[in-house]
Design an enzyme around this catalytic site. Structure first.
Site, mmCIF file in Angstrom:
data_model
loop_
_atom_site.group_PDB
_atom_site.id
_atom_site.type_symbol
_atom_site.label_atom_id
_atom_site.label_comp_id
_atom_site.label_asym_id
_atom_site.label_seq_id
_atom_site.Cartn_x
_atom_site.Cartn_y
_atom_site.Cartn_z
ATOM 1 C CB VAL A 591 -0.884 0.053 1.303
ATOM 2 C CG1 VAL A 591 -2.031 -1.156 1.040
ATOM 3 C CG2 VAL A 591 -0.198 0.057 2.459
ATOM 4 C CG ASP A 592 4.853 0.970 1.006
ATOM 5 O OD1 ASP A 592 4.840 0.050 0.174
ATOM 6 O OD2 ASP A 592 5.689 0.753 1.928
ATOM 7 C CG ASP A 593 4.860 5.711 -3.001
ATOM 8 O OD1 ASP A 593 3.952 5.253 -3.886
ATOM 9 O OD2 ASP A 593 4.879 6.893 -2.667
#
Length: 726
Positions: A591-593
């Site tokens: 859900v992050d980069d």
């Protein structure tokens, strides 16, 4: 059929029988029991769940029992059935201090036991600094637990590693525990003579060979912290890690062969040391110890007599014995760098006691490992899987294992199965990426080799898709082996969620399944509110566990902001998660980069920085895209500087620039020319839109893209779609 239901894992409550002592620091494990026994919670017990044919046909999550034949072939089990697993889990949650104290005494050898308190922690950033301590005051040594004590107990002639090289050969190169101890003591003496002290960070940049393990344990023996850097990383990546850890000593080798390619590690290490010197204005690296892996006809390394020395020459002159440095359980054991959402990798720090216990316990229970079994994990020690399940966990458990230097498809696609047959491997632990790659070659390569020794198959690095799960089970395991699909991270140190290979448990292809002992997973929404029952959201962990990391090297605030500030009171894993009606956990992606490429986390910012560093590039945005083999591939949108023309030559040059800047594993699969990027009026790139275009291409619809009204120039989207594949 009887399946497994764990709906109450999401409703964990402590009973009044476990009373917490109030103190400024949370002391979860300092408790006293009231009279009587703790009654196992009904919430966590096995229940009957009828799986009807109608339910299966309607597309429900198909479940499969752990094969009955597994229990016919393997009669020795640490845990006999799912009821026993649940009793142990209850014990670990309801009486954690007693559970972990018992396990620590059973599994590890201690010079001195810990203080009264087993664990203290704080997960709430508003209550003070984030911290976690396990077995504080206890004294032990990782090398002693992995090697010395087994030799002292009379197991010195047992093979610790079978070393399978790059080239296929009928020869068997083995290292016994006694031989490892001899090499480790000599190398540890060399390091001490070169001024390495307790707490110094030694960089190790080597191929996946036993000497890499020897280097790690030599550091551990004298209390030095090792920083293993994957042998596929570039000089710049290595230099960044040297600078961050202030490593004055580098252990490397002249080079090695990977398939038909020679990788000149010594040359790369020299370049990294020079980059560090240019940054600091003085020589950071004072000593390089070089293991000779290639012959002079294949590759000749250039040696600097002031800094460089050959491994074999240094060890031949070294003291044969090196005393153990007894460490506090909370003293650092190693630092391992992992990509983050910024361009700078994070140095994840693991300490000695808790990590060692957790790695050993998860290895023992996940693979039902017993001394005498030949175990094979295909991971490189440059990653956390190699640390936990090629080095520390297996060696604590006195394992005999295969360590593999080469490529699983070289010289042919049956190499992995030939290795398994050659050494009579029982437990095989590999990655879904590799499984999907081998699927493409067809079943004939699998059938070429005997696999009757295999009793258990396991996967790591990313969720395994059901098709690959079924192929692995059917073609490799002939439906006789359980499939242990493990979810965990560099930060967690060991398995967190897994399907235990025990009687009565039902496996669901693609699901990580249920928590390991002591692990309390929760699913939360964007507000940080816990969700119960069947749901989808962010996967967090509610309570500490022994194997968790303690900090980010030199930047504790980054650890707090990345993992504990997003959801107050929880460790935030960064993974999305779905929990089904039976309580099974399904990982849905980052859900992050961060992109999960072949099970390795690659920071998008790091790749973007490498692209922008090229003189032709004005801007770049990197997103994940589905990949048949890797799971996720790297998809890069590139905006060129004014006057630059998009050409195939430039596309190749940009890919080459990323390889040189970071390493081959970070090379973009696709470079999509982008005259402009979709941005909000405040200048934020709408990566959600870029991901959809990368995934669906010209088939993307307005419904797929969602609301684009906040874009400063909505026409950019149509332009990017029109350039897809060009």
């Amino acid at each position: 059929m009887v399946a497994f239901q764990l709906t109450a894992f999401c409703k964990l409550q402590y009973t009044s029988q476990v009373q917490q002592h109030k103190c400024q620091r949370k002391r979860w494990f300092k408790r006293r029991l009231t009279f009587g026994r703790v009654r196992p919670l009904q919430l966590y017990s096995c229940t009957n769940l009828q799986e009807t044919s109608q339910e299966l046909q309607s597309g429900g999550d198909r479940s499969y029992p752990v094969p009955r034949e597994y229990f016919d072939r393997v009669t020795n089990h640490h845990i006999n059935n799912i009821e026993q697993y649940m009793l142990l889990y209850n014990h670990s949650i309801l009486q954690p201090d007693e559970f972990w104290s018992d396990k620590a005494k059973q599994v590890l050898s201690w010079k001195q036991l810990w203080d009264d308190q087993i664990c203290s922690f704080n997960f709430d950033v508003e209550k003070g600094p984030i911290f976690c301590e396990w077995f504080k005051g206890g004294k032990l040594n990782a090398c002693y637990n992995c090697i010395d004590r087994h030799v002292e107990a009379g197991h010195g002639d047992q093979v610790a590693y079978y070393a399978e090289g790059n080239e296929e050969s009928a020869d068997i190169r083995g290292y016994t525990y006694r031989e490892l101890l001899d090499y480790i003591e000599r190398l540890a003496s060399v390091l001490k003579a070169r001024g390495v002290h307790k707490g110094d960070v030694v960089a190790i940049y080597m191929p996946n060979i036993p000497e890499l393990v020897i280097a790690m344990l030599a550091c551990a023996r004298i209390g030095a912290i090792h920083s293993v850097v994957f042998g596929g990383f570039s000089a710049e990546s290595l230099a960044n890690r040297l600078l961050d850890a202030k490593s004055r000593v580098v252990i490397t080798c002249d080079g090695y062969k990977r398939g038909e390619k020679i990788v000149p590690l010594k040359t790369v290490a020299d370049a990294a040391a020079e980059l560090a010197r240019e940054t600091l204005g003085y020589n950071l690296v004072e000593h390089k110890i070089i293991y000779q892996r290639l012959n002079s006809k294949e590759h000749t390394a250039t040696m600097d007599g002031h800094v460089d020395e050959w491994w074999h020459e240094a060890l031949s002159k070294a003291e044969k014995h090196c005393a153990i440095e007894w460490m506090d359980a909370e003293d650092p054991l190693f630092v391992l760098y992992t990509s983050g959402s910024t361009g700078r990798p994070k140095g994840i720090v693991h300490t000695t006691g808790g990590y060692l216990l957790y790695a050993a316990l998860t290895h023992r229970y996940a693979f039902n490992y017993h001394p005498g079994d030949v175990y094979f994990c295909t991971a490189d020690c440059g990653w956390i899987t190699g640390h936990s399940y090629v080095v520390y966990g297996p060696l604590v458990n006195r394992a005999t294992q295969v360590i593999f230097e080469g490529v699983p498809t070289y010289p042919s696609a049956d190499r992995l199965w030939k290795i398994s047959a050659k050494y009579k491997v029982k437990q095989l632990y590999t990655a879904p990426t590799l499984i999907r790659s081998l699927m493409r070659f067809g079943e004939k390569y699998v059938k070429n080799s005997q696999r009757d020794s295999l009793t258990l198959l396991a996967t790591v690095g990313e969720p395994i898709n059901p098709e690959a799960w079924k192929w692995f089970s059917r073609e490799v395991g002939e439906n006789l082996c359980p499939i242990v699909d493990t979810w965990w991270q560099t930060e967690t140190g060991g398995h967190m969620i897994l399907p235990p290979p025990v009687q009565g448990f039902y496996q669901k292809p693609g699901s990580a399944s249920i928590p390991f002992f002591g692990i309390v997973p929760v699913v939360v929404n964007e507000k940080g509110e816990e969700l119960f029952g069947e749901c989808e959201g962010y996967l967090c962990i509610k309570k500490p566990w022994p194997g968790m990391f303690r900090t980010v090297l030199g930047d504790h605030s980054r650890m707090e902001s990345t993992y504990f500030k997003p959801f107050r009171g929880y460790y935030m894993s960064g993974d999305g998660c779905r929990r089904d009606k039976d309580g099974y956990y399904w990982l849905t992606g980052r859900v992050d980069d961060v992109i999960n490429v072949s099970g390795h986390r690659i920071g998008t910012a790091e790749v973007e920085s490498a692209l922008i560093a090229h003189g032709s590039v004005a801007e770049a945005a990197v997103v994940p895209a589905p990949h048949d083999i890797k799971g996720q591939g790297i998809y890069a949108y590139v905006t060129l500087r004014e006057g630059e023309e998009p050409t195939e030559e430039l596309r190749k040059a940009l890919k080459h620039a990323v390889r040189e800047h970071i390493g081959a594993i970070c090379t973009p699969d696709v470079i999509h020319w982008a005259p402009a990027l979709p941005k909000t009026r405040s200048g934020k790139i709408m990566r959600r839109i870029l991901r959809k275009i990368a995934e669906l291409g010209t088939n993307v619809t307005p419904n797929d893209l969602g609301d684009t009204s906040t874009l400063s120039d909505p026409q950019v989207v149509d332009m990017l779609v029109s350039l897809y594949g060009k």
